[in-house]
Design a protein around this motif. Structure first.
Motif, short mmCIF file in Angstrom:
data_model
loop_
_atom_site.label_atom_id
_atom_site.label_comp_id
_atom_site.label_asym_id
_atom_site.label_seq_id
_atom_site.Cartn_x
_atom_site.Cartn_y
_atom_site.Cartn_z
N MET A 43 -1.16 6.80 -13.47
CA MET A 43 -0.19 5.89 -12.82
C MET A 43 1.25 6.06 -12.77
N ASP A 46 4.62 2.27 -9.56
CA ASP A 46 4.76 1.40 -9.18
C ASP A 46 2.75 0.78 -9.25
N ALA A 47 1.97 1.44 -10.32
CA ALA A 47 0.38 1.57 -9.58
C ALA A 47 0.60 0.43 -11.14
N THR A 51 -0.80 -3.13 -11.19
CA THR A 51 -1.92 -3.81 -12.49
C THR A 51 -1.78 -4.70 -12.95
N HIS A 58 -5.07 -0.08 -10.66
CA HIS A 58 -4.04 0.74 -9.49
C HIS A 58 -3.29 1.56 -9.71
N PHE A 59 -3.93 2.89 -9.63
CA PHE A 59 -3.64 4.12 -9.64
C PHE A 59 -2.40 4.82 -9.04
N TRP A 60 -2.18 5.74 -8.88
CA TRP A 60 -1.29 6.69 -8.46
C TRP A 60 -3.12 8.35 -8.15
N LEU A 67 -0.30 5.26 -3.33
CA LEU A 67 -1.22 4.41 -4.84
C LEU A 67 -2.08 4.02 -3.79
N TRP A 68 -3.37 3.65 -4.88
CA TRP A 68 -4.39 2.78 -4.55
C TRP A 68 -4.99 1.82 -5.50
N LYS A 69 -5.41 1.30 -5.02
CA LYS A 69 -5.65 -0.11 -5.93
C LYS A 69 -8.03 0.51 -6.08
#
Length: 125
Positions: A43, A46-47, A51, A58-60, A67-69
């Motif tokens: 993370m 932003d992640a 979250t 959410h992660f990086w 960024l992805w959910k």
């Protein structure tokens, strides 16, 4: 003598995440019901904020640099019930309710193989 910032980070009550030199924290997602490790990801700021704001993990992505959910396309979202913070605030455990398999392979957990000698053997989950 001024207070040591490490004292606040390690023993205080203020959330002071310690991102590494790439701006990342390690995040370990576990099933809230049985503590099974589901996945490990990273993370960035932003992640972590996404979250906390949404309640969904959410992660990086280090490979895509974005960024992805989790579950955005598959529907296998990880609903975060609780975030545990380690002693020096550079790693998190996300206690989650998974909406399906956590691994992109379709396995319940990304940890579906055990090392036996030089071979990987699938474990039953």
């Amino acid at each position: 003598m001024p207070p040591d910032p490490a004292d606040d980070r390690e023993a205080g009550t203020v959330f002071l995440p310690k991102f590494d030199d790439r701006g990342l924290l390690t995040a370990i997602a576990v099933d809230a019901k049985n503590s099974e490790i589901l996945m490990v990801a990273f993370m960035n700021e932003d992640a972590l904020a996404a979250t906390r704001a949404s309640g969904a993990a959410h992660f990086w992505s280090r490979s895509r640099q974005s960024l992805w959910k989790k579950g955005e396309t598959s529907g296998n979202i990880l609903r975060v019930r609780e975030i545990l913070v380690d002693c020096d605030q550079d790693a998190l455990i996300l206690r989650c309710d998974p909406a399906g398999p956590a691994c992109h392979t379709g396995a319940r957990s990304c940890f579906y193989r055990r090392l036996e000698g030089e071979a990987l053997v699938r474990v039953k989950t």
